[in-house]
Design a protein around this motif. Structure first.
Motif, PDB file in Angstrom:
ATOM      1  N   PHE A 194      -7.019   0.939   7.287  1.00 14.90           N
ATOM      2  CA  PHE A 194      -6.944  -0.277   6.479  1.00 14.90           C
ATOM      3  C   PHE A 194      -5.985  -1.260   7.130  1.00 14.90           C
TER       4      PHE A 194
ATOM      5  N   LEU B   1      -8.953  -2.330  -1.453  1.00 14.30           N
ATOM      6  CA  LEU B   1      -8.600  -0.922  -1.574  1.00 14.30           C
ATOM      7  C   LEU B   1      -8.270  -0.613  -3.029  1.00 14.30           C
TER       8      LEU B   1
ATOM      9  N   ALA C  27      -8.604   7.423  -2.199  1.00 16.34           N
ATOM     10  CA  ALA C  27      -8.738   6.007  -1.852  1.00 16.34           C
ATOM     11  C   ALA C  27     -10.202   5.613  -1.778  1.00 16.34           C
TER      12      ALA C  27
ATOM     13  N   HIS D  89     -12.093   2.536  -0.178  1.00 21.71           N
ATOM     14  CA  HIS D  89     -11.969   1.369   0.701  1.00 21.71           C
ATOM     15  C   HIS D  89     -13.326   0.683   0.772  1.00 21.71           C
TER      16      HIS D  89
ATOM     17  N   THR E  56       0.831  -1.208   0.000  1.00 22.93           N
ATOM     18  CA  THR E  56       0.000   0.000   0.000  1.00 22.93           C
ATOM     19  C   THR E  56       0.860   1.249   0.000  1.00 22.93           C
TER      20      THR E  56
ATOM     21  N   ILE F 161      -6.279   6.669   5.755  1.00 23.20           N
ATOM     22  CA  ILE F 161      -7.249   5.599   5.532  1.00 23.20           C
ATOM     23  C   ILE F 161      -7.028   4.519   6.586  1.00 23.20           C
TER      24      ILE F 161
ATOM     25  N   TYR G  47      -4.757  -1.705  -6.968  1.00 27.05           N
ATOM     26  CA  TYR G  47      -5.812  -2.511  -6.342  1.00 27.05           C
ATOM     27  C   TYR G  47      -5.152  -3.505  -5.401  1.00 27.05           C
TER      28      TYR G  47
ATOM     29  N   TYR H 186     -18.270   1.427   4.599  1.00 25.13           N
ATOM     30  CA  TYR H 186     -16.882   1.549   4.158  1.00 25.13           C
ATOM     31  C   TYR H 186     -16.802   1.803   2.656  1.00 25.13           C
TER      32      TYR H 186
ATOM     33  N   ASP I 268     -11.716  -7.183   2.630  1.00 24.28           N
ATOM     34  CA  ASP I 268     -11.414  -5.744   2.564  1.00 24.28           C
ATOM     35  C   ASP I 268     -10.545  -5.490   1.342  1.00 24.28           C
TER      36      ASP I 268
END
Length: 568
Positions: A346, A302, A157, A159, A140, A344, A294, A334, A300
């Protein structure tokens, strides 16, 4: 005439059958035994002292061969599962398989990984070898550096999170994904190290016995379908307080999931099948939507982009794909598009372009664990007036005693009672959290924690990099009392160590670990108070009753820390 033994697959026919003759070999007990034993060794890691693992290990060879015969004959059925609740980090229902079934899970996943790993995208980080939370964090941050051109242009972003993911997985769709992939693998001839057991020149012939430990693809498909279709709620065993089980919301419990949906949280196969299920989403985002930045960790995921309008379009396309193809729903909590400069939340971190912080919930969970230890094993200790006789011997002071029954005295130190099991558990907890914290900018946080919970200095010291290092408190195995003393003197160079030798406590000298004086047990707290007033940490080593040859083992029993400002 087609009696089921003829392969009808062709380019114009979408139907398919496994290209195996009726009665052909799939897996013999002999071929399965070695693989099951290897899976057992992996499964018992960190589980060897549990009751189910010990019961399985008593007759290990018999249990493994019985399991191999069931798998080979097709008569294997999963046993009863255990359902319980965990409260941290949030209330969650766990449905854990029996140890016997977990061996089968390891056996299956290890072989399916060889087939599915080449299909998964690089940026899927949950339950994969070489991946994980910290690898996802580093990836990330790499995306952020590239997307912002090292902080020169803005980056946004998106999420997203799947709503009630494990409870809403469609088993029919998942079964089709697994079977489709195995059929393609059988046709391509890439399985099992480059040569498929179902290679093209043997489609209509009986399968020969494969190498030891290998199994056929139809066998893997049959075993996978058995585990997917199994309903762990039937015949389950509920453990834990009933009030906690009743507090689980219906949409979070597999008990209320519609028929044909939901995988149990807590099994290795569920984590692997989650990757298989969402691989469709990964391929759609990377190859159809062309998302350059990606990343997904379980449910989850992002998406980063410089244009917020583009992210709005991607969000709608992802929502449609999940609903139509996978029958899943996005969690609206989210789905906001945020500027990365605001950070963010995450994978357990607050990620910003310039720095990374730890999520507040993680810090609060650590504080709760430390406070629990402090309430049980840490108390105040004092001597009253300077010239007064000791109010109570140190050797009988109990941190768990009712303070109303003790004489009032001025607190001069913190008394820490050493419990080997609790100290080892504390070591594991702190090592885990510190390992999580070191990936973020947490120097001030770590100093604040060690300042607030001063008792940690009895177990930890800081290395040159400022990271806490656990001090081995149990003496090393020595053959002589002098060697034991020297070992203790080297381990605690700045502390006053009193070592129990029979009815007396001997204080270790500063040179060569020799004794300097003997103290009666009833006068020990007086001498300890003198060292505390001089700013020394006092460690009381007691005989445990165990022997190493002719030498008694001695281990820390009580530590006294003077009240000083440790934040400086």
């Amino acid at each position: 005439m087609n009696n089921g033994n003829v392969n009808n697959n062709n380019k114009t026919n979408n139907n398919y059958v496994w290209p195996v003759r009726s009665g052909a070999w799939e897996a013999s007990p002999r071929a399965l035994f070695g693989g099951l034993h290897h899976s057992y060794l992996r499964c018992r890691e960190n589980k060897r002292n549990t009751l189910n693992a010990l019961r399985f290990e008593v007759n290990l060879e018999e249990n493994l061969y019985s399991l191999a015969e069931e798998l080979s004959s097709g008569g294997y059925l999963p046993s009863r599962s255990i359902r319980f609740v965990v409260e941290r980090p949030k209330l969650r229902e766990i449905v854990a398989a029996d140890f016997r079934d977990r061996v089968v899970h390891h056996f299956l996943v290890e072989r399916l990984e060889r087939i599915f790993e080449p299909v998964f995208i690089h940026d899927s980080y949950a339950c994969r070898v070489g991946k994980g939370v910290h690898a996802a964090l580093e990836r990330t941050r790499e995306f952020i550096r590239k997307g912002t051109s090292n902080g020169h242009i803005p980056l946004y972003a998106l999420h997203l999170d799947v709503k009630n993911f494990f409870m809403t997985i469609d088993k029919r769709i998942l079964s089709g994904m697994v079977e489709d992939r195995l059929v393609k693998e059988a046709r391509s001839g890439r399985a099992h190290g480059g040569e498929s057991l179902l290679s093209a020149n043997r489609l209509a012939l009986p399968l020969l016995t494969p190498p030891e430990g290998e199994v056929s693809l139809p066998f893997l498909n049959r075993l996978a379908q058995t585990i997917i279709d199994h309903n762990p709620m039937e015949g389950r065993i509920d453990k834990g307080p009933r009030r906690l089980l009743d507090r689980i919301p219906p949409h979070k419990s597999l008990r209320y999931a519609p028929s044909g949906t939901g995988l149990p949280v807590g099994n290795l196969t569920s984590q692997f099948f989650a990757n298989v299920y969402l691989n469709e989403l990964d391929q759609f985002c990377k190859h159809t939507l062309k998302c350059g930045f990606y990343l997904r960790y379980c449910d989850d995921f992002l998406i980063l982009h410089n244009d917020p309008k583009r992210l709005e379009y991607l969000r709608e396309e992802v929502r449609k794909f999940l609903s139509e193809r996978l029958r899943l729903e996005l969690n609206t909590r989210y789905a906001a598009i945020t500027d990365l400069r605001n950070g963010i939340d995450f994978i357990g971190y607050i990620i910003r372009p310039d720095y990374v912080l730890v999520r507040r919930r993680s810090v609060n969970n650590l504080r709760a664990r430390l406070q629990k230890f402090e309430r049980s094993f840490v108390t105040e200790w004092g001597m009253g007036e300077t010239n007064a006789a000791p109010t109570a011997p140190l050797t009988v002071v109990s941190p768990m005693a009712d303070k109303a029954d003790e004489p009032r005295r001025t607190s001069t130190a913190i008394l820490i009672r050493h419990d080997p099991v609790a100290v080892e558990r504390l070591r594991g907890v702190l090592a885990s959290y510190c390992g999580h914290f070191k990936w973020a900018d947490t120097n001030r946080l770590r100093r604040a924690i060690f300042s607030r919970y001063a008792f940690l200095s009895a177990f930890y010291r800081h290395n040159q990099r400022g990271m806490p290092v656990f001090m081995v408190t149990a003496p090393q195995r020595q053959t002589t009392l002098l060697g034991q003393c020297r070992s203790l003197a080297g381990r605690f160079p700045d502390a006053a160590v009193f070592l129990q030798v029979g009815r007396y406590y001997r204080r270790l000298g500063r040179h060569h670990g020799r004794f300097t004086s003997g103290v009666r047990a009833c006068r020990l707290d007086y001498w300890a108070d003198e060292r505390i007033k001089a700013g020394k940490t006092v460690i009381i080593m007691r005989e445990t009753g165990r022997r190493f040859g002719r030498l008694l083992e001695r281990a820390p029993a009580v530590t006294l820390l003077p009240r000083v400002d440790r934040s400086k």
